[in-house]
Design a protein around this motif. Sequence first.
Motif, PDB file in Angstrom:
ATOM      1  N   ARG A 114     -37.154  30.345  15.323  1.00 14.14           N
ATOM      2  CA  ARG A 114     -36.005  31.238  15.227  1.00 14.14           C
ATOM      3  C   ARG A 114     -35.687  31.897  16.560  1.00 14.14           C
ATOM      4  O   ARG A 114     -34.642  32.532  16.719  1.00 14.14           O
ATOM      5  CB  ARG A 114     -36.292  32.339  14.202  1.00 14.14           C
ATOM      6  CG  ARG A 114     -36.415  31.865  12.774  1.00 14.14           C
ATOM      7  CD  ARG A 114     -36.842  33.037  11.914  1.00 14.14           C
ATOM      8  NE  ARG A 114     -36.831  32.732  10.493  1.00 14.14           N
ATOM      9  CZ  ARG A 114     -37.391  33.520   9.570  1.00 14.14           C
ATOM     10  NH1 ARG A 114     -37.996  34.639   9.940  1.00 14.14           N
ATOM     11  NH2 ARG A 114     -37.334  33.181   8.293  1.00 14.14           N
ATOM     12  N   GLU A 115     -36.614  31.786  17.527  1.00 15.12           N
ATOM     13  CA  GLU A 115     -36.451  32.465  18.817  1.00 15.12           C
ATOM     14  C   GLU A 115     -36.660  31.481  19.964  1.00 15.12           C
ATOM     15  O   GLU A 115     -37.617  31.592  20.726  1.00 15.12           O
ATOM     16  CB  GLU A 115     -37.437  33.625  18.938  1.00 15.12           C
ATOM     17  CG  GLU A 115     -37.307  34.690  17.860  1.00 15.12           C
ATOM     18  CD  GLU A 115     -38.271  35.833  18.087  1.00 15.12           C
ATOM     19  OE1 GLU A 115     -38.143  36.521  19.109  1.00 15.12           O
ATOM     20  OE2 GLU A 115     -39.167  36.025  17.240  1.00 15.12           O
ATOM     21  N   ASP A 143     -36.854  27.462   7.171  1.00 13.84           N
ATOM     22  CA  ASP A 143     -36.038  28.141   6.164  1.00 13.84           C
ATOM     23  C   ASP A 143     -34.654  27.496   6.037  1.00 13.84           C
ATOM     24  O   ASP A 143     -34.559  26.300   5.808  1.00 13.84           O
ATOM     25  CB  ASP A 143     -35.960  29.637   6.473  1.00 13.84           C
ATOM     26  CG  ASP A 143     -37.334  30.304   6.415  1.00 13.84           C
ATOM     27  OD1 ASP A 143     -38.212  29.793   5.688  1.00 13.84           O
ATOM     28  OD2 ASP A 143     -37.538  31.308   7.104  1.00 13.84           O
ATOM     29  N   GLN A 145     -32.372  26.962   8.245  1.00 19.04           N
ATOM     30  CA  GLN A 145     -31.825  26.285   9.413  1.00 19.04           C
ATOM     31  C   GLN A 145     -31.428  24.852   9.055  1.00 19.04           C
ATOM     32  O   GLN A 145     -32.034  24.214   8.187  1.00 19.04           O
ATOM     33  CB  GLN A 145     -32.853  26.249  10.549  1.00 19.04           C
ATOM     34  CG  GLN A 145     -33.109  27.583  11.206  1.00 19.04           C
ATOM     35  CD  GLN A 145     -34.131  27.473  12.340  1.00 19.04           C
ATOM     36  OE1 GLN A 145     -34.937  26.555  12.384  1.00 19.04           O
ATOM     37  NE2 GLN A 145     -34.079  28.425  13.254  1.00 19.04           N
TER      38      GLN A 145
END
Length: 329
Positions: A114-115, A143, A145
């Motif tokens: 996520r980062e 998740d 994405q």
Amino acid sequence: MKSNVELASRLSVAPMMDWTDRHCRYFHRQLSGRTLLYTEMVTSAALIRGGARHLLAYDPAEQPLALQLGGSDAAELAQAARIGAEEGYAEVNLNVGCPSDRVQSGCFGAMLMREPERVVDCVSEMSAASHAEITVKCRIGVDDQIPEEVLPRFLDMLRSAGVRRVIIHARKAWLQGLSPKENREVPPLDHGLVLAMKRAFPDLSICINGGIETLDQAMDFLREGLDGVMVGRAAYHHPAAILLGADRRIHGLADRDITPTDAALAMRPYIARHLSQGGRLGAVTRHMLGLFSGRPGARAWRRALSEAPNGGLAEYDNALQSLVHRAAA
């Protein structure tokens, strides 16, 4: 020119917590002299703040061997990568794929997908601080994405940061609602997406992981253009089936004509040394329970070793002798 670890990475055994410790790796090395082995994940915090440099110990016979690090603090990971290189690891891999609660609470592992900017900072500082090759092991997404969107962007950012080799577990990670075990089995595999990434990024060395059960499957992926195949649980539970033919079939080396019995005998001096240092028999033999999987006497072998975790060489020799007799019957 490719490095020794990159050449070896045509086939590798995945880093697995509580499984791929130094005893497991030494055992796997008896079956294949070339296959790339990985440590269990070591957190940068354990090395830098916990002083746990002993976690990096290995027998030189385990080489080629790579270190996997977990963490999300770029400066701390850079120090850990430097230490890893000092200890003789030619590859340091950043874990961007583990979905366990432990890594989520530490904001690393699969959480880092996520980062991506943070991942770029981490690998950039690791590369600057260490002469080891820095690689990344990731998922295709997490998740909600959309892997077809996030994975190409992620790989492009890694490439821009100087990463040249990536291992992709061909499943999403669901960080809420699934256990680590379920995350290895429930999200559907998308091997096709990983193959598409190799076509999209021909200059990246891309290794596929997830759901690979046989050496034939590994060969198929290599023929389709992938640079490497990483095998996890199958290599652990059925090590002879995966590793005995690997040097010849995957790495193109002359067949050493090693049998499972030869490997068990080769482990005897190592076990004797371990016992003489106060170690437990079961600490080594728990990794060897699947050595004779699918062969006559396999069940008796597993039972004998499982029932003697605190035994000595006599118990080990008896287990092997019993198996040889059953196989000859």
